[in-house]
Design a protein around this motif. Structure first.
Motif, PDB file in Angstrom:
ATOM      1  N   THR A 151       0.842  -1.849   0.065  1.00  0.00           N
ATOM      2  CA  THR A 151       0.176  -0.142  -0.140  1.00  0.00           C
ATOM      3  C   THR A 151       1.156   1.553  -0.264  1.00  0.00           C
ATOM      4  OG1 THR A 151       0.013   0.391   2.674  1.00  0.00           O
ATOM      5  CG2 THR A 151      -1.896  -0.973   1.148  1.00  0.00           C
ATOM      6  N   ALA A 152       0.013   1.993  -0.527  1.00  0.00           N
ATOM      7  CA  ALA A 152       1.016   3.150  -0.588  1.00  0.00           C
ATOM      8  C   ALA A 152       0.199   4.537   0.295  1.00  0.00           C
ATOM      9  CB  ALA A 152       1.237   4.082  -1.953  1.00  0.00           C
ATOM     10  N   ASP A 153       0.788   5.197   0.916  1.00  0.00           N
ATOM     11  CA  ASP A 153       0.064   6.451   1.364  1.00  0.00           C
ATOM     12  C   ASP A 153      -0.222   8.110   0.859  1.00  0.00           C
ATOM     13  OD1 ASP A 153       2.252   7.668   2.305  1.00  0.00           O
ATOM     14  OD2 ASP A 153       1.669   7.265   4.498  1.00  0.00           O
ATOM     15  N   ILE A 154      -1.306   8.469   1.213  1.00  0.00           N
ATOM     16  CA  ILE A 154      -1.143   9.952   0.887  1.00  0.00           C
ATOM     17  C   ILE A 154       0.500  10.598   0.704  1.00  0.00           C
ATOM     18  CG2 ILE A 154      -1.350  11.349   2.586  1.00  0.00           C
ATOM     19  CD1 ILE A 154      -3.767  12.648   1.337  1.00  0.00           C
ATOM     20  N   GLU A 155       1.825  10.596   1.684  1.00  0.00           N
ATOM     21  CA  GLU A 155       2.950  10.915   1.451  1.00  0.00           C
ATOM     22  C   GLU A 155       3.088  11.176   0.632  1.00  0.00           C
ATOM     23  OE1 GLU A 155       3.326  13.738   3.413  1.00  0.00           O
ATOM     24  OE2 GLU A 155       1.493  14.021   4.126  1.00  0.00           O
ATOM     25  N   GLU A 156       3.462   9.133   0.249  1.00  0.00           N
ATOM     26  CA  GLU A 156       4.037   8.360  -0.563  1.00  0.00           C
ATOM     27  C   GLU A 156       3.544   9.235  -1.745  1.00  0.00           C
ATOM     28  OE1 GLU A 156       5.913   3.958  -2.202  1.00  0.00           O
ATOM     29  OE2 GLU A 156       4.786   4.727  -0.839  1.00  0.00           O
ATOM     30  N   VAL A 157       2.486   8.590  -2.392  1.00  0.00           N
ATOM     31  CA  VAL A 157       1.647   9.698  -3.582  1.00  0.00           C
ATOM     32  C   VAL A 157       2.308  11.130  -4.372  1.00  0.00           C
ATOM     33  CG1 VAL A 157      -0.298  10.442  -4.395  1.00  0.00           C
ATOM     34  CG2 VAL A 157      -0.054   7.927  -3.167  1.00  0.00           C
ATOM     35  N   LYS A 158       2.287  11.866  -2.656  1.00  0.00           N
ATOM     36  CA  LYS A 158       2.794  13.370  -3.198  1.00  0.00           C
ATOM     37  C   LYS A 158       3.722  13.087  -3.760  1.00  0.00           C
ATOM     38  CE  LYS A 158       0.450  15.639   0.898  1.00  0.00           C
ATOM     39  NZ  LYS A 158       0.160  16.146   1.865  1.00  0.00           N
ATOM     40  N   LYS A 159       4.997  12.568  -2.854  1.00  0.00           N
ATOM     41  CA  LYS A 159       6.778  12.573  -3.506  1.00  0.00           C
ATOM     42  C   LYS A 159       6.483  11.698  -5.029  1.00  0.00           C
ATOM     43  CE  LYS A 159       8.595  12.651   1.190  1.00  0.00           C
ATOM     44  NZ  LYS A 159       9.092  11.298   1.829  1.00  0.00           N
ATOM     45  N   ALA A 160       5.627  10.695  -5.152  1.00  0.00           N
ATOM     46  CA  ALA A 160       5.708   9.511  -6.400  1.00  0.00           C
ATOM     47  C   ALA A 160       4.848  10.933  -7.965  1.00  0.00           C
ATOM     48  CB  ALA A 160       5.047   8.203  -6.253  1.00  0.00           C
ATOM     49  N   ALA A 161       4.516  10.976  -7.199  1.00  0.00           N
ATOM     50  CA  ALA A 161       3.891  12.056  -8.382  1.00  0.00           C
ATOM     51  C   ALA A 161       4.693  12.210  -9.133  1.00  0.00           C
ATOM     52  CB  ALA A 161       2.364  13.138  -8.082  1.00  0.00           C
ATOM     53  N   LYS A 162       5.332  13.156  -8.569  1.00  0.00           N
ATOM     54  CA  LYS A 162       6.701  14.608  -8.659  1.00  0.00           C
ATOM     55  C   LYS A 162       7.868  13.075  -9.344  1.00  0.00           C
ATOM     56  CE  LYS A 162       4.358  18.241  -5.750  1.00  0.00           C
ATOM     57  NZ  LYS A 162       5.547  18.985  -4.622  1.00  0.00           N
ATOM     58  N   ALA A 163       8.471  12.511  -9.346  1.00  0.00           N
ATOM     59  CA  ALA A 163       9.045  11.772  -9.773  1.00  0.00           C
ATOM     60  C   ALA A 163       9.588  10.993 -11.129  1.00  0.00           C
ATOM     61  CB  ALA A 163       9.536  10.597  -8.323  1.00  0.00           C
ATOM     62  N   GLY A 189     -11.075  16.255 -10.969  1.00  0.00           N
ATOM     63  CA  GLY A 189      -9.522  16.530 -11.837  1.00  0.00           C
ATOM     64  C   GLY A 189      -8.946  15.296 -11.499  1.00  0.00           C
ATOM     65  N   HIS A 190      -7.312  15.771 -10.836  1.00  0.00           N
ATOM     66  CA  HIS A 190      -6.574  14.558 -10.939  1.00  0.00           C
ATOM     67  C   HIS A 190      -5.653  14.741 -10.251  1.00  0.00           C
ATOM     68  CE1 HIS A 190      -5.254  15.532 -14.746  1.00  0.00           C
ATOM     69  NE2 HIS A 190      -3.852  15.605 -13.962  1.00  0.00           N
ATOM     70  N   ILE A 191      -4.824  13.861  -9.564  1.00  0.00           N
ATOM     71  CA  ILE A 191      -3.756  14.643  -8.983  1.00  0.00           C
ATOM     72  C   ILE A 191      -1.924  14.994 -10.028  1.00  0.00           C
ATOM     73  CG2 ILE A 191      -1.660  13.478  -7.877  1.00  0.00           C
ATOM     74  CD1 ILE A 191      -3.559  12.021  -6.319  1.00  0.00           C
ATOM     75  N   PRO A 192      -1.623  15.811  -9.848  1.00  0.00           N
ATOM     76  CA  PRO A 192      -1.517  16.205 -10.732  1.00  0.00           C
ATOM     77  C   PRO A 192       0.377  15.559 -10.685  1.00  0.00           C
ATOM     78  CG  PRO A 192      -1.496  17.724  -9.184  1.00  0.00           C
ATOM     79  CD  PRO A 192      -1.980  16.645  -8.459  1.00  0.00           C
ATOM     80  N   GLY A 193       0.494  14.951 -12.314  1.00  0.00           N
ATOM     81  CA  GLY A 193       1.697  14.120 -12.521  1.00  0.00           C
ATOM     82  C   GLY A 193       1.461  12.734 -12.919  1.00  0.00           C
ATOM     83  N   ALA A 194      -0.349  12.689 -12.055  1.00  0.00           N
ATOM     84  CA  ALA A 194      -0.807  11.279 -12.649  1.00  0.00           C
ATOM     85  C   ALA A 194      -1.168  10.689 -13.700  1.00  0.00           C
ATOM     86  CB  ALA A 194      -1.842  10.439 -11.834  1.00  0.00           C
ATOM     87  N   VAL A 195      -0.863   9.346 -14.465  1.00  0.00           N
ATOM     88  CA  VAL A 195      -1.241   9.232 -15.899  1.00  0.00           C
ATOM     89  C   VAL A 195      -2.804   8.564 -16.086  1.00  0.00           C
ATOM     90  CG1 VAL A 195       0.924   9.036 -16.813  1.00  0.00           C
ATOM     91  CG2 VAL A 195      -0.452   7.230 -15.984  1.00  0.00           C
ATOM     92  N   ASN A 196      -3.729   9.321 -16.501  1.00  0.00           N
ATOM     93  CA  ASN A 196      -5.064   8.139 -17.096  1.00  0.00           C
ATOM     94  C   ASN A 196      -4.663   6.865 -17.279  1.00  0.00           C
ATOM     95  OD1 ASN A 196      -7.704   8.906 -18.045  1.00  0.00           O
ATOM     96  ND2 ASN A 196      -7.262   7.994 -15.959  1.00  0.00           N
ATOM     97  N   LEU A 197      -5.386   5.612 -16.913  1.00  0.00           N
ATOM     98  CA  LEU A 197      -5.115   4.658 -17.812  1.00  0.00           C
ATOM     99  C   LEU A 197      -6.600   4.002 -17.502  1.00  0.00           C
ATOM    100  CD1 LEU A 197      -4.427   2.147 -19.688  1.00  0.00           C
ATOM    101  CD2 LEU A 197      -3.346   1.569 -18.151  1.00  0.00           C
ATOM    102  N   PHE A 198      -7.902   4.261 -18.092  1.00  0.00           N
ATOM    103  CA  PHE A 198      -9.304   3.829 -17.556  1.00  0.00           C
ATOM    104  C   PHE A 198      -8.980   1.942 -17.126  1.00  0.00           C
ATOM    105  CE2 PHE A 198     -13.943   3.224 -19.058  1.00  0.00           C
ATOM    106  CZ  PHE A 198     -14.236   4.038 -17.429  1.00  0.00           C
ATOM    107  N   TYR A 199      -9.407   1.514 -15.808  1.00  0.00           N
ATOM    108  CA  TYR A 199      -9.386   0.454 -15.578  1.00  0.00           C
ATOM    109  C   TYR A 199     -10.829  -0.743 -16.949  1.00  0.00           C
ATOM    110  CZ  TYR A 199     -14.529   0.158 -14.209  1.00  0.00           C
ATOM    111  OH  TYR A 199     -15.764   0.420 -14.375  1.00  0.00           O
TER     112      TYR A 199
END
Length: 280
Positions: A151-163, A189-199
């Motif tokens: 699992t990833a928490d919100i803090e990890e996602v903040k960093k990952a989306a910019k990496a 909207g969406h998380i800045p940096g996230a890519v979209n891939l409809f399930y």
């Protein structure tokens, strides 16, 4: 073991198999009683596979249940570490089926498969459904670890989306990702940096998963050379993302993480929001 199993596989109806029907929505039990696979245990997404948050800003709309509660649930269903479990839902495994598969895998239960195509695959094959509730023989508490894995928490996602060496995948429909509409959460909207891939891109017109080769191509286009362990998948509330994680497993991509809180958590925490209009 493949994460998917076909309705024609005799193990689906083996008396030793624990078969679980997962439904979601206010009329979940009524739909189960209207028709389910014989000897399938009734389970609900909202009550069995999630806790009830006081505030969706902490954990999202479908946070994972406490591990002690999940252990009790598995024991109530008669699941032991040696059990072969087959799960399905009535949404092509996009709702509760994949979520339960992921949860079991997350606590170390590897002998679990999802019925490819869900309930529709069974009716298409002419399987006679049952309208009687099936009550399993309970066992003791299932022995589970001290935390859910991958699992990833919100803090990890903040960093990952910019990496540059990580990928965050948003599996919601494109109109939600782009910020055109948002039927469930407070902000579009969406998380800045996230890519979209409809399930649902991972499904055939018949509602079954594409071949493992086709899925590998689909997901590789999204993650490129990023290592699977550096990939985070999310959706609105950590449910349909599990459908994509299952597809990735079927494609041989093992190790991506689930952001359980997903957009329902992110959008309630006064964090940056990207849309097609603002171009973030």
């Amino acid at each position: 073991m493949s994460p998917l199993i076909e309705i024609t596989d005799p193990r689906v109806f083996d008396p030793a198999t624990i078969l679980i029907d997962v439904r979601a929505g206010a009329n979940a039990h009524e739909r189960y009683l209207a028709g389910h696979l014989p000897n399938a245990i009734f389970a609900t997404l909202d009550d069995d596979l999630a806790s009830h948050p006081a505030d969706a800003a902490v954990g999202g709309r479908h946070p994972l249940p406490a591990l002690t509660d999940f252990a009790e649930t598995l024991g109530r269903w008669g699941i032991t570490p040696d059990s072969h479990v087959v799960v399905y839902d009535d949404k092509n495994a996009a709702m509760g089926g994949a979520r339960l598969w992921w949860m079991l895998r997350s606590v170390g239960h590897t002998n679990v498969q999802v019925l490819n195509g869900g309930l529709k695959a069974a009716t298409d094959e002419g399987v006679e459904l049952s309208t009687e509730e099936y009550l399993p023989a309970a066992t003791g508490l299932y022995p589970i670890p001290q935390q859910y894995s991958n699992t990833a928490d919100i803090e990890e996602v903040k960093k990952a989306a910019k990496a540059a060496d990580r990928v965050v995948i948003d599996v919601r429909e494109g109109v939600r990702y782009l910020g055109h509409t948002e039927p469930l959460d407070l902000i579009a909207g969406h998380i800045p940096g996230a890519v979209n891939l409809f399930y649902s891109n991972s499904l055939s017109p018949e509602g079954k998963y594409l071949t493992s080769q086709a899925l590998a191509t689909l997901y590789k286009d999204a993650i490129g050379d990023v290592k699977p362990g550096d990939v985070i998948v999310h959706c609105g509330s950590g449910v349909t993302a599990c459908h994509t994680l299952l597809g990735m497993e079927h494609a041989g991509i093992t190790g991506p993480k689930l952001y359980v809180g997903s957009w329902s958590e992110w959008s309630r925490n006064d964090l940056p929001v990207a849309t097609e209009a603002n171009g973030l």
